[in-house]
Design an enzyme around this catalytic site. Sequence first.
Site, PDB file in Angstrom:
ATOM      1  N   GLY A 454       0.804  -1.202   0.000  1.00 39.41           N
ATOM      2  CA  GLY A 454       0.000   0.000   0.000  1.00 39.41           C
ATOM      3  C   GLY A 454       0.841   1.258   0.000  1.00 39.41           C
ATOM      4  O   GLY A 454       2.070   1.211  -0.037  1.00 39.41           O
ATOM      5  N   ASP A 455       0.148   2.398   0.055  1.00 37.92           N
ATOM      6  CA  ASP A 455       0.767   3.721   0.014  1.00 37.92           C
ATOM      7  C   ASP A 455       0.491   4.423   1.334  1.00 37.92           C
ATOM      8  O   ASP A 455      -0.665   4.694   1.681  1.00 37.92           O
ATOM      9  CB  ASP A 455       0.176   4.525  -1.148  1.00 37.92           C
ATOM     10  N   PHE A 456       1.547   4.703   2.091  1.00 32.02           N
ATOM     11  CA  PHE A 456       1.362   5.294   3.416  1.00 32.02           C
ATOM     12  C   PHE A 456       0.810   6.714   3.351  1.00 32.02           C
ATOM     13  O   PHE A 456       0.375   7.252   4.374  1.00 32.02           O
ATOM     14  CB  PHE A 456       2.682   5.284   4.196  1.00 32.02           C
ATOM     15  N   ARG A 471      13.780   7.166   7.927  1.00 28.92           N
ATOM     16  CA  ARG A 471      14.260   7.916   6.762  1.00 28.92           C
ATOM     17  C   ARG A 471      13.116   8.172   5.770  1.00 28.92           C
ATOM     18  O   ARG A 471      13.281   8.040   4.562  1.00 28.92           O
ATOM     19  CB  ARG A 471      15.419   7.180   6.089  1.00 28.92           C
ATOM     20  N   HIS A 474      12.199  12.994   5.930  1.00 30.44           N
ATOM     21  CA  HIS A 474      13.100  13.925   5.233  1.00 30.44           C
ATOM     22  C   HIS A 474      12.838  13.966   3.721  1.00 30.44           C
ATOM     23  O   HIS A 474      13.367  14.838   3.028  1.00 30.44           O
ATOM     24  CB  HIS A 474      14.566  13.597   5.524  1.00 30.44           C
TER      25      HIS A 474
END
Length: 566
Positions: A454-456, A471, A474
């Site tokens: 999925g896509d956070f 990471r 940023h």
Amino acid sequence: MTTPYGAAPLRLDPPVLDPSDLGRVRRAAAFVAANDTASVLAALLPGLGGAERDAVAAHTAFAHAAVLVFPSAQDGLPGLLRGEGLDTGPVTPSVVVRERLARRYGRSVDALEVGILRAPVAAADGSACEVEIFALSVPPGSGLDTVAAGERAHDHEAHLAFEVTTADPVVLAGLRATLLADGRTTADGGGHNAYEDSTVLYFRTPVEHGHLRLELTARGHHPGVLAAHGRSADRPAEQLLQLMTGAWATQAVAVAAELRLADHLDTTPRPTPERLAALTGTDPDALRRLLRYLAALGVLAPDGDTYRPTPVGLPLRSDGEGSLHPLALLYGGPFYRSFGELGYAVRTGRDAFVHTFGEHHFPYFARHPGLADLFDRSMAAGAAMFGPVAELADFARARTVVDVAGGNGELLGRILGAHPHLEGVLLERAHVVEAARDTLVKAGCADRCRLVTGDFTEAVPEGGDVYLLSRVLHDWDDRQCLGILRRIAGAMPAHAELLVVERLLPGPGEDPSLAVPWDVHMLCNVGGRERTAGHYAALFAEAGFTLAGVAELPLGGALLTARRAG
């Protein structure tokens, strides 16, 4: 520096010193007693030839081994150590270590009490030597447990010291040059102690399990040697030329990675330049010139008629532990091209990668499988940053850890491996999930981890006890970061914690960090930014979190712990 001790540690009521800290003091004392100048030089600097080692030993003497411990209070500490046979005398303040700890962990100097105790211990050859014991008070409820955990994990303040017996600037300069030659050590700063009228040069020396600080101390003030130990500060034109040619070094390292020079040269016997040219399909004369430049950069060192990788060059091996080989190819490849348009990014504030390639690097790499694989391997190459996270964070009351955009699963695998009671959830893009599956299988914890494709930026798994963002922030501007944080806050139960791994920009008066150049990289190639701890704290607060702690990680990283506000 390990010696078994069967006796139970001495403790006061209440306990003054953790048994593990007392064991470290014992091991330091045992190390001093079992060694002398010659043996310590041989262990720390195996690359020194016999004649060089004799020359260094002729002008230096092993002076002390130092450790940092964490008593709940400093009262009673001399008596406790006296019971160990270490007559330290009273505790005196240690200003230098106190300031370093304050900078390293973003604490107020006034909040730290650091003392120093010195215990005479005879070296193996009977010469006078010492154990230097730094003590940071960690009273119950002080909130300094994170500092203690970070220092126990990394031993930043542990070092071995040599005193220059011939305190002559020429001798000191020669010793410095010998220690730095062929990548044996790297310069780690220095200074003049006006109170003791001594000059100290710090070095970082490779050892089997990391790096250890080496100190060289000479009586008197030697400004010329100190200036040389810096970054050519007394030769500004030369320094500027070195900066101008930094792009040449990037390409030299990238070509070394492309040709797998470290793989070929880290063998026995090492190939001659002619044989190496045949192995790599290169022009022999041109390859010799590249090898010479790589040696000047400290990546290689001469070895008879050929070269060998230095400790700096060994991470270029394609198959070594902690390999940075894919990063060298990435930074010397697509990111090198877009960094050439840094001026565009500075003038417009826009992503130069998009300007160069026509789209953001995430979708661009996704459409080029070779680059996508290189990028994912490059992110995995920075896994050394994750090493202490499993010990620094408190997972005792947690049951489920959710790694949001968890990459190849390296961080989650380390945490699950260290805490068998935990289960994991990893959210990632489809092609990355497969790489994560392989990592978790190798770590032996795939059966305790659910992989979610999925896509956070759209949804985050709910119900976890600990959420990881490594990471990720940023990569985004503040507005987008707030959206990510609020989405996670909405998925988190009230008791859950958020752990964020990022590089931190230094605050006023703090030492430079890797986050400074990475911040320009984020501007040019990603469209994101690095931030200070204070900047992250403000973002957390706006998203409904409170910053609860900051701990230092390897490779310039930091672990930020946040909890739901209220």
